[in-house]
Motif scaffolding. Structure first.
Motif, PDB file in Angstrom:
ATOM      1  N   CYS A 157      43.366  44.993  29.665  1.00 11.24           N
ATOM      2  CA  CYS A 157      42.233  45.722  29.088  1.00 11.24           C
ATOM      3  C   CYS A 157      41.430  44.875  28.110  1.00 11.24           C
ATOM      4  O   CYS A 157      40.289  45.224  27.784  1.00 11.24           O
ATOM      5  CB  CYS A 157      42.724  46.999  28.413  1.00 11.24           C
ATOM      6  SG  CYS A 157      43.403  48.203  29.595  1.00 11.24           S
ATOM      7  N   THR A 160      41.410  45.034  40.100  1.00 16.20           N
ATOM      8  CA  THR A 160      40.964  43.676  40.411  1.00 16.20           C
ATOM      9  C   THR A 160      40.881  43.506  41.923  1.00 16.20           C
ATOM     10  O   THR A 160      41.455  44.289  42.686  1.00 16.20           O
ATOM     11  CB  THR A 160      41.925  42.623  39.834  1.00 16.20           C
ATOM     12  OG1 THR A 160      43.232  42.851  40.373  1.00 16.20           O
ATOM     13  CG2 THR A 160      41.968  42.691  38.319  1.00 16.20           C
ATOM     14  N   SER A 198      38.353  39.401  38.864  1.00 20.99           N
ATOM     15  CA  SER A 198      38.046  40.612  38.097  1.00 20.99           C
ATOM     16  C   SER A 198      36.545  40.753  37.895  1.00 20.99           C
ATOM     17  O   SER A 198      35.858  39.794  37.513  1.00 20.99           O
ATOM     18  CB  SER A 198      38.741  40.584  36.737  1.00 20.99           C
ATOM     19  OG  SER A 198      38.388  41.729  35.973  1.00 20.99           O
ATOM     20  N   CYS A 202      41.766  52.891  28.307  1.00 21.79           N
ATOM     21  CA  CYS A 202      41.940  51.979  29.453  1.00 21.79           C
ATOM     22  C   CYS A 202      43.344  52.167  30.011  1.00 21.79           C
ATOM     23  O   CYS A 202      44.318  51.682  29.436  1.00 21.79           O
ATOM     24  CB  CYS A 202      41.714  50.531  29.010  1.00 21.79           C
ATOM     25  SG  CYS A 202      42.033  49.311  30.314  1.00 21.79           S
ATOM     26  N   ASP A 207      45.788  46.986  40.819  1.00 22.51           N
ATOM     27  CA  ASP A 207      45.683  47.442  39.437  1.00 22.51           C
ATOM     28  C   ASP A 207      46.492  46.489  38.562  1.00 22.51           C
ATOM     29  O   ASP A 207      47.726  46.456  38.634  1.00 22.51           O
ATOM     30  CB  ASP A 207      46.201  48.879  39.318  1.00 22.51           C
ATOM     31  CG  ASP A 207      45.971  49.470  37.926  1.00 22.51           C
ATOM     32  OD1 ASP A 207      45.594  48.705  37.013  1.00 22.51           O
ATOM     33  OD2 ASP A 207      46.164  50.684  37.761  1.00 22.51           O
ATOM     34  N   PRO A 247      36.390  48.218  37.016  1.00 18.89           N
ATOM     35  CA  PRO A 247      37.017  48.505  35.722  1.00 18.89           C
ATOM     36  C   PRO A 247      36.007  48.577  34.586  1.00 18.89           C
ATOM     37  O   PRO A 247      36.245  49.263  33.596  1.00 18.89           O
ATOM     38  CB  PRO A 247      37.985  47.332  35.535  1.00 18.89           C
ATOM     39  CG  PRO A 247      37.405  46.220  36.353  1.00 18.89           C
ATOM     40  CD  PRO A 247      36.765  46.891  37.539  1.00 18.89           C
ATOM     41  N   ALA A 270      37.764  43.561  28.837  1.00 13.93           N
ATOM     42  CA  ALA A 270      36.532  44.284  28.529  1.00 13.93           C
ATOM     43  C   ALA A 270      35.723  43.576  27.447  1.00 13.93           C
ATOM     44  O   ALA A 270      34.491  43.700  27.393  1.00 13.93           O
ATOM     45  CB  ALA A 270      36.855  45.712  28.091  1.00 13.93           C
ATOM     46  N   ARG A 323      47.112  46.656  35.516  1.00 15.68           N
ATOM     47  CA  ARG A 323      47.968  47.350  34.555  1.00 15.68           C
ATOM     48  C   ARG A 323      49.296  47.775  35.179  1.00 15.68           C
ATOM     49  O   ARG A 323      50.215  48.172  34.480  1.00 15.68           O
ATOM     50  CB  ARG A 323      47.232  48.587  34.014  1.00 15.68           C
ATOM     51  CG  ARG A 323      46.050  48.273  33.132  1.00 15.68           C
ATOM     52  CD  ARG A 323      46.464  47.910  31.707  1.00 15.68           C
ATOM     53  NE  ARG A 323      47.123  48.992  31.036  1.00 15.68           N
ATOM     54  CZ  ARG A 323      48.319  48.908  30.476  1.00 15.68           C
ATOM     55  NH1 ARG A 323      49.000  47.773  30.516  1.00 15.68           N
ATOM     56  NH2 ARG A 323      48.858  49.946  29.871  1.00 15.68           N
ATOM     57  N   TRP A 354      43.165  48.673  35.374  1.00  9.26           N
ATOM     58  CA  TRP A 354      42.188  47.592  35.462  1.00  9.26           C
ATOM     59  C   TRP A 354      42.229  47.062  36.900  1.00  9.26           C
ATOM     60  O   TRP A 354      43.055  46.246  37.268  1.00  9.26           O
ATOM     61  CB  TRP A 354      42.491  46.472  34.458  1.00  9.26           C
ATOM     62  CG  TRP A 354      41.314  45.547  34.324  1.00  9.26           C
ATOM     63  CD1 TRP A 354      41.039  44.442  35.081  1.00  9.26           C
ATOM     64  CD2 TRP A 354      40.220  45.683  33.422  1.00  9.26           C
ATOM     65  NE1 TRP A 354      39.835  43.887  34.709  1.00  9.26           N
ATOM     66  CE2 TRP A 354      39.312  44.628  33.680  1.00  9.26           C
ATOM     67  CE3 TRP A 354      39.903  46.589  32.420  1.00  9.26           C
ATOM     68  CZ2 TRP A 354      38.134  44.452  32.970  1.00  9.26           C
ATOM     69  CZ3 TRP A 354      38.723  46.421  31.708  1.00  9.26           C
ATOM     70  CH2 TRP A 354      37.860  45.362  31.979  1.00  9.26           C
TER      71      TRP A 354
END
Length: 642
Positions: free
Chosen positions: A497, A449, A462, A444, A413, A437, A500, A415, A447
């Motif tokens: 985030c 990966t 990602s 959000c 993650d 994600p 995105a 984040r 995220w």
């Protein structure tokens, strides 16, 4: 109750024991009152291989069919002293839900008629939508993966322990009553999963609180279009049969539609596919797709490979075709290389490579209706860019096929840079499911990966909604580094985030560079200036975001963005951006920062100020509009990103 019945021993012995009689009304009342818990129980016991959408519908169907068929029935589980477990009606419907959920997880061998629970549910049905529970966190995903590795009885034992809070003696009795041959073995197998029972109550496993997504909008439209085209083709063919000569106007120098062209035939012949040996990559200096071996359990299925090649060359109206921006979707010029042919979840998947593109063909296991063909441009891919390809997407999850040099595959993650990555496992290069994600909705908060590791170290990739995941790096654009160290992960965390914004843009790699650190005017700390640059496979369309992150903030704020600019890139690593910032005392400032070799910054327009060096801070008012100009140490002028 007025009477008691005698029920046989569930284990099959001759010993009899009194059981309470339950009428239909009592069972129905228990089912209605505890419906969400019973559906959750069925969902957790059902095998994850069904897919989240079918698990949801099957769980509801099994629960709704749990009422006794006659007017009365005897509860086969001894009542507990008090509460929900002491209700014979609940015990009866819970047993029926458990029995049918276990039966639904048994494979149909084909020698006898399948049980009703082994077939897709007739009701409930939701046409045109795919339903699945809300995604949980990393702990819920890890538990779901551990439960999926258990047998059905062991999974049921774990759920009865955790969700129903039953002691092992009652779990043993319940499994025995549900028809499990070896309940003691199921209990021992359930001991292999850590007792994280509180997670069973989370939204990840709640089939009554659902997300809905469309599934077959294009397919329904294509089926209607195909029917109309078919009818028109029949009419046209009938007319052409009666025309003299060659029918309509000739195609000039083009060969007839079904001419035997040697190059075209070779490209469509599965016997001529390029198959690379499993050990070629070990002795090759190349680290690209050309040294990937052919993997999968269907590599020898000539019929499947012939279909994939034919549909690549001539996709029909019912085939869903997609291509990364800038990727040609025509047929191969010659025999392509086979990377994978195998069964993945509920689909048969073929992945091919022609030196320029990855082509992924997928069809359902039970037929060819609903086939899909996807293309991604991968020319020049090497190293991390050739580490993984998306193998399958289902219910918000993604599976990858990894390069033969990849030793481990983990979910990290982005984040949560300090969290421990979760092992996804690798089976013949195929990873376990990873929550994508790009499928998350709402705020959000994570995220996910893919972190792959080989002899050279770890790399981060990602999913951005395409066949090939984007390679994430950090550092100065002229010398980017892998995002695997704690410092690099911490740099990416507030800006994860923002990925995105690069969804489905043909992104090859994304680099995050902290180009400046600026003390805040109210002495509350220092803010970070980071630029993220996304490079594309086609060379053009690079996207640059300049982002501003204050101390303690969860997310970075996009201060400026640009497209098709050399700024923050290999050719020109310089960048300049500004933002309006409000201090804790309510005062507004214009803050701006450039890279380290910025000699001066000037603000124009609504804010008039200048400074020597790479930082500028000027008092202003809310909503002020300003332009930025900078001068580099070599005298070259630069403009601020907008």
């Amino acid at each position: 109750m007025q009477s008691k019945d005698v029920a046989p021993n569930p284990a099959g012995g001759s010993r009899a024991k009194a059981r309470p009689v339950v009428d239909v009304e009592q069972a129905e009342a228990a089912l209605v009152e505890h419906y969400p818990r019973l559906v959750r129980l069925a969902y957790l016991v059902l095998p994850p291989s069904l897919g989240r959408n079918r698990r949801v519908l099957t769980a509801h169907a099994l629960t709704q069919r749990a009422l006794p068929r006659g007017r009365t029935a005897s509860a086969s589980i001894p009542a507990q002293p008090k509460g929900r477990a002491g209700d014979p009606g609940y015990a009866l419907v819970r047993l029926q839900v458990l029995r049918t959920a276990l039966a639904a997880g048994q494979p149909w061998r084909g020698r006898t008629l399948p049980k009703r629970s082994q077939l897709p549910p007739l009701l409930p049905q939701v046409w045109g939508l795919r339903l699945f529970p809300r995604s949980g966190g990393a702990d819920e995903l890890a538990l779901d993966q551990r439960l999926s590795a258990l047998s059905g009885p062991a999974r049921a034992a774990y759920v009865l322990r955790g969700l129903e809070k039953l002691p092992d003696s009652d779990v043993h009795t319940a499994l025995e009553a549900a028809g499990v041959d070896r309940p003691a073995e199921a209990l021992r197998e359930a001991d292999e999963v850590p007792a994280q029972y509180a997670l069973l109550e989370s939204a990840e496993f709640d089939p009554c609180s659902l997300h809905a997504r469309p599934t077959d909008l294009m397919r329904r439209r294509q089926h209607l279009k195909a029917a109309l085209v078919g009818a028109a083709a029949v009419a046209v063919c009938g007319t052409l049969v009666g025309l003299p000569g060659d029918g309509w106007a000739p195609d000039g120098a083009a060969a007839p539609a079904y001419a035997q062209n040697p190059a075209a035939e070779a490209a469509l012949d599965p016997a001529r596919l390029t198959l690379v040996a499993a050990t070629t990559w070990k002795s090759s200096a190349r680290t690209d797709f050309s040294v990937w071996p052919a993997r999968g359990d269907l590599v020898g299925d000539r019929a499947l490979l012939r279909r994939a090649l034919a549909i690549w060359a001539r996709p029909g109206e019912t085939v869903q075709v997609s291509a990364t921006t800038g990727t040609p979707s025509g047929g191969p010029a010659g025999p392509p290389q086979l990377l994978y042919a195998g069964t993945v979840d509920a689909a048969r998947v073929v992945i091919l490579y022609d030196g320029l593109r990855i082509a992924r063909y997928a069809e359902p296991k039970d037929g060819t209706s609903g086939a899909a063909l996807d293309f991604a441009r991968v020319d020049g891919a090497t190293g991390a860019e050739a580490d993984a390809v998306v193998l399958q997407r289902a219910d918000g999850n993604v599976r990858y096929l990894t390069a033969p040099w990849v030793r481990t595959a983990e979910m990290r993650d982005l984040r949560k840079p300090a969290s421990t990555p979760i092992d996804l496992g690798l089976t013949d290069g195929v990873t376990g499911p990873l929550a994508s994600p790009v499928a998350q909705t709402g705020t959000c908060r994570s995220w996910n990966t893919l972190q792959v590791t080989d002899a050279g170290g770890a790399r981060l990739l990602s999913d951005l909604g395409e066949l090939v995941p984007a390679h994430l790096t950090t550092g100065r654009p002229t010398a980017p580094r892998e995002t695997s160290t704690p410092t690099a992960l911490a740099t990416w965390s507030p800006f994860a985030c923002s990925l995105a914004a690069m969804h489905s843009q043909g992104v090859r790699s994304v680099n995050a560079w902290q180009y400046a650190e600026q003390p805040l005017p109210d002495a509350s700390g220092a803010a970070d200036w980071v630029c993220t640059r996304a490079e594309t496979w086609r060379g053009e369309g690079a996207r640059v975001l300049a982002q501003f992150h204050t101390p303690g903030g969860q997310y970075g704020a996009v201060a400026a963005k640009s497209e098709n600019t050399p700024a923050c890139g290999y050719r020109d690593p310089n960048v300049l951006a500004g933002v309006l910032w409000k201090s804790g005392a309510g005062e507004w400032y214009m803050l701006a920062a450039g890279a380290e070799n910025t000699a001066s910054i000037t603000a124009t327009g609504g804010v008039r100020s200048s400074s020597r060096g790479a930082l500028l801070a000027a008092k202003t008012r809310q909503g002020a509009q300003a332009g930025l100009k900078g001068t580099l140490e070599d005298g070259r002028a630069i403009s601020g990103l907008r």
